[in-house]
Scaffold this motif. Structure first.
Motif, mmCIF file in Angstrom:
data_model
loop_
_atom_site.group_PDB
_atom_site.id
_atom_site.type_symbol
_atom_site.label_atom_id
_atom_site.label_comp_id
_atom_site.label_asym_id
_atom_site.label_seq_id
_atom_site.Cartn_x
_atom_site.Cartn_y
_atom_site.Cartn_z
ATOM 1 N N SER A 153 96.854 44.489 -5.192
ATOM 2 C CA SER A 153 96.087 43.514 -4.428
ATOM 3 C C SER A 153 94.746 43.210 -5.097
ATOM 4 O O SER A 153 94.080 44.113 -5.619
ATOM 5 N N ARG A 154 94.367 41.955 -5.058
ATOM 6 C CA ARG A 154 93.082 41.540 -5.623
ATOM 7 C C ARG A 154 91.926 42.338 -5.025
ATOM 8 O O ARG A 154 91.004 42.751 -5.736
ATOM 9 N N LYS A 155 91.963 42.566 -3.726
ATOM 10 C CA LYS A 155 90.843 43.255 -3.070
ATOM 11 C C LYS A 155 90.758 44.728 -3.458
ATOM 12 O O LYS A 155 89.754 45.385 -3.175
ATOM 13 N N TRP A 159 87.761 44.794 -10.922
ATOM 14 C CA TRP A 159 87.427 43.978 -12.087
ATOM 15 C C TRP A 159 87.845 42.517 -11.894
ATOM 16 O O TRP A 159 87.709 41.698 -12.805
ATOM 17 N N ALA A 160 88.371 42.183 -10.713
ATOM 18 C CA ALA A 160 89.022 40.887 -10.485
ATOM 19 C C ALA A 160 88.099 39.683 -10.648
ATOM 20 O O ALA A 160 88.569 38.557 -10.853
ATOM 21 N N GLU A 161 86.788 39.892 -10.571
ATOM 22 C CA GLU A 161 85.863 38.752 -10.694
ATOM 23 C C GLU A 161 85.887 38.123 -12.081
ATOM 24 O O GLU A 161 85.354 37.025 -12.273
ATOM 25 N N ILE A 162 86.520 38.794 -13.049
ATOM 26 C CA ILE A 162 86.613 38.216 -14.388
ATOM 27 C C ILE A 162 87.257 36.837 -14.350
ATOM 28 O O ILE A 162 86.866 35.930 -15.101
ATOM 29 N N PHE A 163 88.219 36.626 -13.441
ATOM 30 C CA PHE A 163 88.930 35.353 -13.410
ATOM 31 C C PHE A 163 88.073 34.203 -12.896
ATOM 32 O O PHE A 163 87.961 33.171 -13.569
ATOM 33 N N PHE A 179 97.433 37.835 -8.959
ATOM 34 C CA PHE A 179 97.542 38.921 -7.984
ATOM 35 C C PHE A 179 98.629 38.701 -6.930
ATOM 36 O O PHE A 179 98.842 39.572 -6.087
ATOM 37 N N GLN A 180 99.304 37.572 -6.962
ATOM 38 C CA GLN A 180 100.249 37.240 -5.902
ATOM 39 C C GLN A 180 101.378 38.264 -5.770
ATOM 40 O O GLN A 180 101.726 38.684 -4.662
ATOM 41 N N LEU A 181 101.962 38.678 -6.889
ATOM 42 C CA LEU A 181 103.094 39.605 -6.833
ATOM 43 C C LEU A 181 102.697 40.987 -6.313
ATOM 44 O O LEU A 181 103.537 41.713 -5.778
ATOM 45 N N GLY A 182 101.421 41.357 -6.477
ATOM 46 C CA GLY A 182 100.979 42.676 -6.066
ATOM 47 C C GLY A 182 100.532 42.778 -4.627
ATOM 48 O O GLY A 182 100.231 43.867 -4.139
ATOM 49 N N PRO A 261 87.717 50.371 -9.402
ATOM 50 C CA PRO A 261 88.982 50.547 -8.678
ATOM 51 C C PRO A 261 90.087 49.642 -9.215
ATOM 52 O O PRO A 261 89.839 48.537 -9.704
ATOM 53 N N GLY A 262 91.305 50.146 -9.117
ATOM 54 C CA GLY A 262 92.476 49.363 -9.482
ATOM 55 C C GLY A 262 93.674 49.823 -8.674
ATOM 56 O O GLY A 262 93.694 50.950 -8.160
ATOM 57 N N GLU A 263 94.636 48.955 -8.533
ATOM 58 C CA GLU A 263 95.873 49.308 -7.836
ATOM 59 C C GLU A 263 97.061 48.837 -8.683
ATOM 60 O O GLU A 263 97.013 47.750 -9.267
ATOM 61 N N PHE A 264 98.099 49.672 -8.739
ATOM 62 C CA PHE A 264 99.324 49.314 -9.447
ATOM 63 C C PHE A 264 100.493 49.366 -8.480
ATOM 64 O O PHE A 264 100.535 50.218 -7.581
ATOM 65 N N VAL A 265 101.432 48.460 -8.680
ATOM 66 C CA VAL A 265 102.629 48.391 -7.844
ATOM 67 C C VAL A 265 103.847 48.476 -8.755
ATOM 68 O O VAL A 265 103.940 47.746 -9.749
#
Length: 275
Positions: A153-155, A159-163, A179-182, A261-265
């Protein structure tokens, strides 16, 4: 962004990022790679297709488990990634590994060619992930397994602000659906659509550690998906973008650096034996 333009952006963007990729991401992506390895169930002698393999960070780990009687073909859209992976295979005498430049949505393999297909952190970049999974299904042998890892998830990815930082300075979004698939259980839907059965989804949360803000900037701007856009910025624009990104990760600063923080699916499923 039109699909053909998105493919071109990804191809040449990862060409730009190739020489920075391993040093910038190898340690940070280890939890994702470990997650994939926990779920592949490799047997000596298996044939594996590793899609969007980059320089082979996960490819070579799987090759060691295959043994000399197995084979693994690693594909990537980036020529520079393929060159690095091929050189690593040759210098380390991996006789069971071959790298090929290839579009994940148009695989040049016969039906039912592989015991397993893997894709670690590549599906998010494709214009048509559904088509890519359908191609994975096609080249799998009946009873074969597919294992896919994406960012979560983006939230939950600090580091997601890079986009948005980069997108504000270019004419079209770099990775509009990244981030849609996650999100939630979204990854299950293309698996089901492709025909896979008994699929399972798991998530893990982790921290991406960088010793300095400079290291985090190198990974994000030079070693990742925005590398081509960033390469076209003038010095003033680069400095502004870096300052914004540094500000976006400031809350993750620790005594030893930055823990972002990061999340993996991970999702894995099987091609029906009677397919």
């Amino acid at each position: 962004m039109k699909p053909e333009l998105q493919r071109r952006v990804q191809r040449y963007g990862w060409d730009k990022a190739a020489k920075f990729y391993e040093n910038s991401w190898q340690t940070q992506l280890k939890p994702a790679h470990d997650l994939l390895l926990e779920n592949v169930e490799i047997k000596p002698g298996d044939s594996i297709l590793d899609i969007a393999a980059g320089t082979g960070l996960i490819t070579f780990q799987m090759a060691k488990l295959l043994g000399p009687s197995g084979r693994i073909i690693a594909t990537d859209i980036s020529d520079e990634m393929i060159k690095i992976g091929t050189a690593t295979a040759q210098s380390n005498r991996f006789s069971n590994v071959e790298f090929k430049q290839m579009d994940a949505e148009i695989l040049s393999f016969k039906n039912s060619s592989f015991d397993m297909v893997t894709c670690s952190l590549g599906l998010m970049y494709l214009p048509d992930p559904d088509r890519a999974l359908q191609e994975m299904y096609r080249v799998l042998k009946p009873g074969g397994k597919v294992v896919v890892v994406v960012w979560g998830s983006r939230k939950r990815c600090g580091w997601a602000e890079i986009f948005p930082i980069v997108d504000a300075r270019v004419s079209s979004d770099v990775c509009p659906m990244f981030f849609q698939l996650g999100e939630g259980e979204n990854l299950n839907y293309p698996f089901k659509k492709a025909g896979f059965e008994n699929f399972t989804l798991k998530k893990i949360s982790t921290n991406l550690h960088y010793n300095t803000a400079d290291e985090a900037c190198q990974a994000s701007f030079l070693g990742g998906p925005v590398a081509m856009a960033y390469s076209r910025f003038d010095e003033k624009t680069r400095n502004e973008a870096q300052q914004e990104f540094r500000a976006s990760i400031e809350s993750f600063k620790t005594k030893s650096g930055y823990d972002i923080p990061g999340e993996f699916v991970v999702s894995f499923g099987y091609k029906p034996i009677l397919a």
